[in-house]
Design a protein around this motif. Structure first.
Motif, PDB file in Angstrom:
ATOM      1  N   LYS A  62      -8.891  30.208 -35.659  1.00  0.00           N
ATOM      2  CA  LYS A  62      -8.559  29.753 -34.308  1.00  0.00           C
ATOM      3  C   LYS A  62      -9.577  30.336 -33.342  1.00  0.00           C
ATOM      4  O   LYS A  62     -10.011  31.483 -33.500  1.00  0.00           O
ATOM      5  CB  LYS A  62      -7.171  30.241 -33.889  1.00  0.00           C
ATOM      6  CG  LYS A  62      -6.027  29.593 -34.606  1.00  0.00           C
ATOM      7  CD  LYS A  62      -4.715  30.086 -34.060  1.00  0.00           C
ATOM      8  CE  LYS A  62      -3.915  30.540 -35.269  1.00  0.00           C
ATOM      9  NZ  LYS A  62      -2.931  31.506 -35.045  1.00  0.00           N
ATOM     10  N   VAL A  63      -9.953  29.554 -32.345  1.00  0.00           N
ATOM     11  CA  VAL A  63     -10.840  30.058 -31.306  1.00  0.00           C
ATOM     12  C   VAL A  63     -10.137  31.213 -30.587  1.00  0.00           C
ATOM     13  O   VAL A  63      -8.956  31.136 -30.262  1.00  0.00           O
ATOM     14  CB  VAL A  63     -11.197  28.933 -30.297  1.00  0.00           C
ATOM     15  CG1 VAL A  63     -11.957  29.490 -29.103  1.00  0.00           C
ATOM     16  CG2 VAL A  63     -12.014  27.858 -30.985  1.00  0.00           C
TER      17      VAL A  63
ATOM     18  N   VAL B 260     -14.070  34.728 -32.556  1.00  0.00           N
ATOM     19  CA  VAL B 260     -14.404  33.331 -32.848  1.00  0.00           C
ATOM     20  C   VAL B 260     -14.528  32.609 -31.509  1.00  0.00           C
ATOM     21  O   VAL B 260     -13.593  32.573 -30.716  1.00  0.00           O
ATOM     22  CB  VAL B 260     -13.342  32.662 -33.749  1.00  0.00           C
ATOM     23  CG1 VAL B 260     -13.653  31.188 -33.925  1.00  0.00           C
ATOM     24  CG2 VAL B 260     -13.264  33.364 -35.087  1.00  0.00           C
ATOM     25  N   ASP B 261     -15.709  32.051 -31.279  1.00  0.00           N
ATOM     26  CA  ASP B 261     -16.028  31.430 -29.996  1.00  0.00           C
ATOM     27  C   ASP B 261     -15.982  29.907 -30.080  1.00  0.00           C
ATOM     28  O   ASP B 261     -15.669  29.231 -29.108  1.00  0.00           O
ATOM     29  CB  ASP B 261     -17.423  31.911 -29.578  1.00  0.00           C
ATOM     30  CG  ASP B 261     -17.850  31.416 -28.235  1.00  0.00           C
ATOM     31  OD1 ASP B 261     -18.889  30.741 -28.180  1.00  0.00           O
ATOM     32  OD2 ASP B 261     -17.151  31.691 -27.241  1.00  0.00           O
TER      33      ASP B 261
ATOM     34  N   ARG C  57     -19.058  24.552 -39.406  1.00  0.00           N
ATOM     35  CA  ARG C  57     -19.753  25.699 -38.824  1.00  0.00           C
ATOM     36  C   ARG C  57     -18.815  26.411 -37.853  1.00  0.00           C
ATOM     37  O   ARG C  57     -18.053  25.788 -37.120  1.00  0.00           O
ATOM     38  CB  ARG C  57     -21.012  25.261 -38.074  1.00  0.00           C
ATOM     39  CG  ARG C  57     -21.996  24.471 -38.914  1.00  0.00           C
ATOM     40  CD  ARG C  57     -22.688  25.259 -39.976  1.00  0.00           C
ATOM     41  NE  ARG C  57     -23.586  26.227 -39.365  1.00  0.00           N
ATOM     42  CZ  ARG C  57     -24.086  27.269 -39.989  1.00  0.00           C
ATOM     43  NH1 ARG C  57     -23.800  27.480 -41.253  1.00  0.00           N
ATOM     44  NH2 ARG C  57     -24.879  28.098 -39.389  1.00  0.00           N
ATOM     45  N   VAL C  58     -18.873  27.739 -37.857  1.00  0.00           N
ATOM     46  CA  VAL C  58     -18.063  28.573 -36.974  1.00  0.00           C
ATOM     47  C   VAL C  58     -19.013  29.538 -36.261  1.00  0.00           C
ATOM     48  O   VAL C  58     -19.889  30.134 -36.894  1.00  0.00           O
ATOM     49  CB  VAL C  58     -17.000  29.373 -37.763  1.00  0.00           C
ATOM     50  CG1 VAL C  58     -16.216  30.296 -36.846  1.00  0.00           C
ATOM     51  CG2 VAL C  58     -16.069  28.418 -38.502  1.00  0.00           C
ATOM     52  N   ARG C  59     -18.839  29.670 -34.957  1.00  0.00           N
ATOM     53  CA  ARG C  59     -19.668  30.598 -34.182  1.00  0.00           C
ATOM     54  C   ARG C  59     -18.803  31.780 -33.754  1.00  0.00           C
ATOM     55  O   ARG C  59     -17.733  31.612 -33.183  1.00  0.00           O
ATOM     56  CB  ARG C  59     -20.243  29.899 -32.952  1.00  0.00           C
ATOM     57  CG  ARG C  59     -21.175  30.773 -32.148  1.00  0.00           C
ATOM     58  CD  ARG C  59     -21.815  30.010 -31.018  1.00  0.00           C
ATOM     59  NE  ARG C  59     -20.822  29.654 -30.032  1.00  0.00           N
ATOM     60  CZ  ARG C  59     -20.889  28.574 -29.259  1.00  0.00           C
ATOM     61  NH1 ARG C  59     -21.882  27.718 -29.382  1.00  0.00           N
ATOM     62  NH2 ARG C  59     -19.955  28.330 -28.376  1.00  0.00           N
TER      63      ARG C  59
END
Length: 177
Positions: A119-120, A140-141, A155-157
């Motif tokens: 989750k963001v 998590v952004d 993709r996760v930033r």
């Protein structure tokens, strides 16, 4: 960031100092005019790249000084230098490029089976062999809504704070860029 010889900046600085030292006239209108002219001269110097504290220090600048110091507009690290000492530069020319590495992004790949747990805004803890067993923490952004069907992943930033640390050569950011 640099010292520069600029005739137009030097002239603007000297005009400002002369105006600042000029006694205000006794009449109300002329006093308002003087303040308006001084304010305009100050604004011009701000637009030319001087900071407010540099402008305030101009009356103490030696009259024979022909260079002006320009400060970086923001904290950061010089990542590109397109000028060398003694070079002639023109107005608007890019001399340096700086970047702020106080916050870094880590790009990760999240597999389809793991996406349900992400989750963001949630905290993330990462380890990597290059970090000598240390743990990097962040938040998590962004989670890319585009799913790659070939790799079955997204993709996760993760946004990671990058504090300054003291080292033998001097202060540097903890994570290298």
């Amino acid at each position: 960031l640099l010292k520069i010889y600029s005739p137009s900046l030097l002239t603007a600085e000297r005009e400002y100092v002369a105006l600042a030292k000029q006694p205000q006239s006794a009449g109300a209108n002329s006093s308002n005019d003087w303040v308006s002219i001084l304010t305009s001269a100050r604004q011009r110097l701000l637009q030319m790249g001087l900071s407010a504290s540099q402008i305030d220090a101009l009356p103490n600048k030696p009259p024979g000084a022909i260079t002006s110091e320009l400060l970086a507009p923001a904290d950061g690290t010089v990542v590109l230098k397109q000028v060398y000492e003694g070079q002639y530069v023109t107005e608007g020319e890019r001399l340096f490029e700086t970047a702020d590495f106080s916050t870094m992004w880590v790009q990760l790949t999240a597999y389809e089976s793991d996406r349900q747990w992400l989750k963001v805004g949630q905290q993330a803890r990462m380890t990597t062999p290059s970090w000598n067993g240390g743990v990097i923490t962040g938040r998590v952004d962004f989670i890319d809504p585009n799913f790659d069907p070939m790799t079955r992943s997204s993709r996760v930033r993760v946004e990671v704070p990058n504090p300054l640390v003291d080292t033998d050569p001097g202060r540097r950011r903890r994570l290298l860029h």
